[in-house]
Design a protein around this motif. Structure first.
Motif, PDB file in Angstrom:
ATOM      1  N   ILE A 182       0.849  -1.188   0.000  1.00  0.00           N
ATOM      2  CA  ILE A 182       0.000   0.000   0.000  1.00  0.00           C
ATOM      3  C   ILE A 182       0.885   1.239   0.000  1.00  0.00           C
ATOM      4  O   ILE A 182       2.071   1.174   0.335  1.00  0.00           O
ATOM      5  N   PRO A 183       0.344   2.409  -0.379  1.00  0.00           N
ATOM      6  CA  PRO A 183       1.144   3.645  -0.350  1.00  0.00           C
ATOM      7  C   PRO A 183       1.683   3.930   1.049  1.00  0.00           C
ATOM      8  O   PRO A 183       1.029   3.644   2.057  1.00  0.00           O
ATOM      9  N   THR A 184       2.872   4.486   1.110  1.00  0.00           N
ATOM     10  CA  THR A 184       3.537   4.743   2.389  1.00  0.00           C
ATOM     11  C   THR A 184       2.715   5.657   3.289  1.00  0.00           C
ATOM     12  O   THR A 184       2.669   5.466   4.511  1.00  0.00           O
ATOM     13  N   LEU A 185       2.043   6.651   2.691  1.00  0.00           N
ATOM     14  CA  LEU A 185       1.245   7.583   3.482  1.00  0.00           C
ATOM     15  C   LEU A 185       0.109   6.846   4.188  1.00  0.00           C
ATOM     16  O   LEU A 185      -0.148   7.058   5.386  1.00  0.00           O
ATOM     17  N   ALA A 186      -0.592   5.966   3.444  1.00  0.00           N
ATOM     18  CA  ALA A 186      -1.665   5.179   4.054  1.00  0.00           C
ATOM     19  C   ALA A 186      -1.116   4.262   5.139  1.00  0.00           C
ATOM     20  O   ALA A 186      -1.718   4.104   6.211  1.00  0.00           O
TER      21      ALA A 186
ATOM     22  N   ILE B 266       9.840  14.458  12.174  1.00  0.00           N
ATOM     23  CA  ILE B 266      11.179  13.901  11.926  1.00  0.00           C
ATOM     24  C   ILE B 266      11.231  13.222  10.564  1.00  0.00           C
ATOM     25  O   ILE B 266      12.181  13.407   9.792  1.00  0.00           O
ATOM     26  N   LEU B 267      10.195  12.443  10.252  1.00  0.00           N
ATOM     27  CA  LEU B 267      10.180  11.695   8.995  1.00  0.00           C
ATOM     28  C   LEU B 267      10.094  12.627   7.791  1.00  0.00           C
ATOM     29  O   LEU B 267      10.819  12.447   6.795  1.00  0.00           O
ATOM     30  N   VAL B 268       9.231  13.637   7.865  1.00  0.00           N
ATOM     31  CA  VAL B 268       9.075  14.573   6.750  1.00  0.00           C
ATOM     32  C   VAL B 268      10.376  15.323   6.475  1.00  0.00           C
ATOM     33  O   VAL B 268      10.737  15.584   5.319  1.00  0.00           O
TER      34      VAL B 268
ATOM     35  N   ALA C 285       9.611  14.008  -0.894  1.00  0.00           N
ATOM     36  CA  ALA C 285       8.152  13.903  -1.024  1.00  0.00           C
ATOM     37  C   ALA C 285       7.715  12.602  -1.682  1.00  0.00           C
ATOM     38  O   ALA C 285       6.632  12.081  -1.396  1.00  0.00           O
ATOM     39  N   ASN C 286       8.543  12.062  -2.568  1.00  0.00           N
ATOM     40  CA  ASN C 286       8.169  10.826  -3.262  1.00  0.00           C
ATOM     41  C   ASN C 286       8.074   9.627  -2.321  1.00  0.00           C
ATOM     42  O   ASN C 286       7.428   8.624  -2.647  1.00  0.00           O
ATOM     43  N   PHE C 287       8.714   9.724  -1.169  1.00  0.00           N
ATOM     44  CA  PHE C 287       8.719   8.605  -0.219  1.00  0.00           C
ATOM     45  C   PHE C 287       7.299   8.205   0.184  1.00  0.00           C
ATOM     46  O   PHE C 287       6.996   7.010   0.325  1.00  0.00           O
ATOM     47  N   PHE C 288       6.418   9.184   0.354  1.00  0.00           N
ATOM     48  CA  PHE C 288       5.072   8.898   0.844  1.00  0.00           C
ATOM     49  C   PHE C 288       4.152   8.335  -0.233  1.00  0.00           C
ATOM     50  O   PHE C 288       3.050   7.877   0.077  1.00  0.00           O
ATOM     51  N   PHE C 289       4.580   8.365  -1.484  1.00  0.00           N
ATOM     52  CA  PHE C 289       3.748   7.841  -2.572  1.00  0.00           C
ATOM     53  C   PHE C 289       4.256   6.502  -3.090  1.00  0.00           C
ATOM     54  O   PHE C 289       3.651   5.907  -3.975  1.00  0.00           O
ATOM     55  N   GLN C 290       5.347   6.014  -2.530  1.00  0.00           N
ATOM     56  CA  GLN C 290       5.830   4.686  -2.886  1.00  0.00           C
ATOM     57  C   GLN C 290       4.988   3.627  -2.190  1.00  0.00           C
ATOM     58  O   GLN C 290       4.444   3.852  -1.117  1.00  0.00           O
ATOM     59  N   LYS C 291       4.882   2.451  -2.820  1.00  0.00           N
ATOM     60  CA  LYS C 291       4.141   1.353  -2.214  1.00  0.00           C
ATOM     61  C   LYS C 291       5.102   0.470  -1.424  1.00  0.00           C
ATOM     62  O   LYS C 291       6.178   0.129  -1.901  1.00  0.00           O
TER      63      LYS C 291
END
Length: 307
Positions: free
Chosen positions: A89-93, A159-161, A166-172
Motif C-alpha cells: 500500500i502507499p507509504t502515506l496510508a 522527523i520523517l518529513v 516527497a516521493n517517499f510517501f507515494f511509494q508502495k
C-alpha cells in the motif's frame, strides 16, 4: 536410492504438516477477533441501554478501553491481512494505519492507569468520589489519553518529513513499523515514548494498590469492596505486563528467524489479543452491575412461562 525416496517423502510430509499448522495459526487471530467483537458488542449494548452505567465514570472509562482495544485489534488484523496477502500500500496510508495502531496501543496502559486511579478515589475518598470522578472529567481524561497516544507520532511525522523526500510517501511498501523508520532518531523516540508510558503506568498501578491495601488495614474500610478493588488493580497490572511483553518481538524474532512467521502469529495471539480479552472478562464477568444487566438483556425465550 531408496533412502533418498524415504527422505523425500518425509520432507514432503513435514512441509505439508507445517503448511497445515500455518493455516490454522493464520486463521486463529481472525476467529478470536470476531469472538472478541461479539462479546464487546454485547457489553456496549448493556452500557448504552443502562442509564446508571452511562453516568458512572468507572464504566465510561471501561467502555472507552473496550472501544480502543477493538480499534487496535482491527488495525492489527488489517496489517496481518496485508502481510498474508503480500499486499503493498502507499507509504502515506501505511503511516496513518501504523500511527493509529501505535496510539491505540499506548492508550491501553494509560486507560488502565485511569481506571486504577478511579478505584483508588472510590476506596480512599468515598465521600468525594462523585465530585472528583464526574462524567465531564472522565471525558476530559479520555481526551488526554488520546492526545498522549498520538503525540509521539506527531513528533515522529515531523522527523520523517524532514528526513525523506516527497516521493517517499507515494511509494508502495509492505506495511510495517520498520518500513517507516528512516532515521535512528525515530527508533529512539519510540523507545523513550513507550518506556516512559509503561514506567509511569506501572508506578500508578503500584501506588493505587498499596494505598487501597493500607486504607483497608488502617481505617477498617469496606473489606469486600476494597478486596475487589485491589484484585482489579492486580489484574490491571497483569494486563500491563502482557502489553509490555510485546516489546520482546525484536529479540525473539532475531533469535528464531527460521520460524519468524509462526513466531509473529504467536506474539500476536499471546501479547496482542490475550491482554485485550482480559478487560471485558474483568468487568463483564466479575462486575455485578454488568453481569446482572447481561442476564436481563440475554434472550429469554427459554424462560417464558405459559398461562
Amino acid at each position: 536410492m531408496e533412502n533418498f525416496s524415504v527422505t523425500s517423502v518425509n520432507n514432503t510430509q513435514a512441509i505439508v504438516s507445517i503448511t497445515k499448522l500455518m493455516n490454522v495459526v493464520a486463521i486463529a487471530p481472525f476467529m478470536l477477533f470476531f469472538i472478541f467483537l461479539y462479546f464487546i458488542l454485547q457489553m456496549l449494548k448493556v452500557f448504552c441501554t443502562t442509564p446508571r452505567l452511562r453516568d458512572n465514570s468507572r464504566y465510561i472509562l471501561f467502555t472507552y478501553l473496550m472501544v480502543n482495544d477493538t480499534v487496535y485489534l482491527f488495525l492489527c488484523i488489517l496489517l496481518l491481512s496485508f502481510t498474508l496477502l503480500a499486499f503493498a500500500i502507499p507509504t502515506l496510508a501505511c503511516y496513518i494505519i501504523v500511527a493509529l495502531t501505535s496510539s491505540t496501543f499506548s492508550s491501553t496502559p494509560n486507560g488502565l492507569a485511569a481506571m486504577a486511579l478511579e478505584r483508588y478515589v472510590a476506596i480512599c475518598y468515598p465521600l468525594r468520589h462523585a465530585e472528583i470522578c464526574r462524567v465531564e472529567r472522565s471525558l476530559v481524561v479520555i481526551g488526554m489519553i488520546c492526545i498522549v497516544g498520538l503525540l509521539p507520532y506527531l513528533v515522529d511525522s515531523i522527523i520523517l518529513v524532514s528526513s525523506v523526500n516527497a516521493n517517499f510517501f507515494f511509494q508502495k511498501v509492505m506495511c510495517s513499523r520498520e518500513a517507516l523508520f528512516a532515521t535512528t532518531l525515530q527508533t529512539l523516540l519510540r523507545f523513550v515514548a513507550h518506556g516512559s508510558i509503561f514506567t509511569v503506568v506501572a508506578l500508578v498501578i503500584l501506588f493505587t494498590y498499596i494505598q487501597i491495601v493500607l486504607e483497608t488495614k488502617m481505617f477498617n474500610a469496606n473489606k469486600a469492596s476494597s478486596s475487589k478493588a485491589s484484585k482489579t488493580v492486580i489484574l490491571h497490572a497483569v494486563q500491563l505486563l502482557l502489553c509490555m511483553m510485546s516489546f520482546t518481538y525484536p529479540i525473539t524474532e532475531s533469535y528464531f528467524q527460521n520460524r519468524v512467521v509462526l513466531l509473529r502469529f504467536f506474539n500476536m495471539l499471546a501479547f496482542t489479543i490475550l491482554p485485550r480479552f482480559l478487560s471485558p472478562l474483568i468487568y463483564g464477568l466479575r462486575d455485578e452491575a454488568f453481569r446482572n444487566q447481561i442476564k436481563i438483556c440475554a434472550p429469554r425465550g427459554r424462560h417464558k412461562t405459559h398461562p
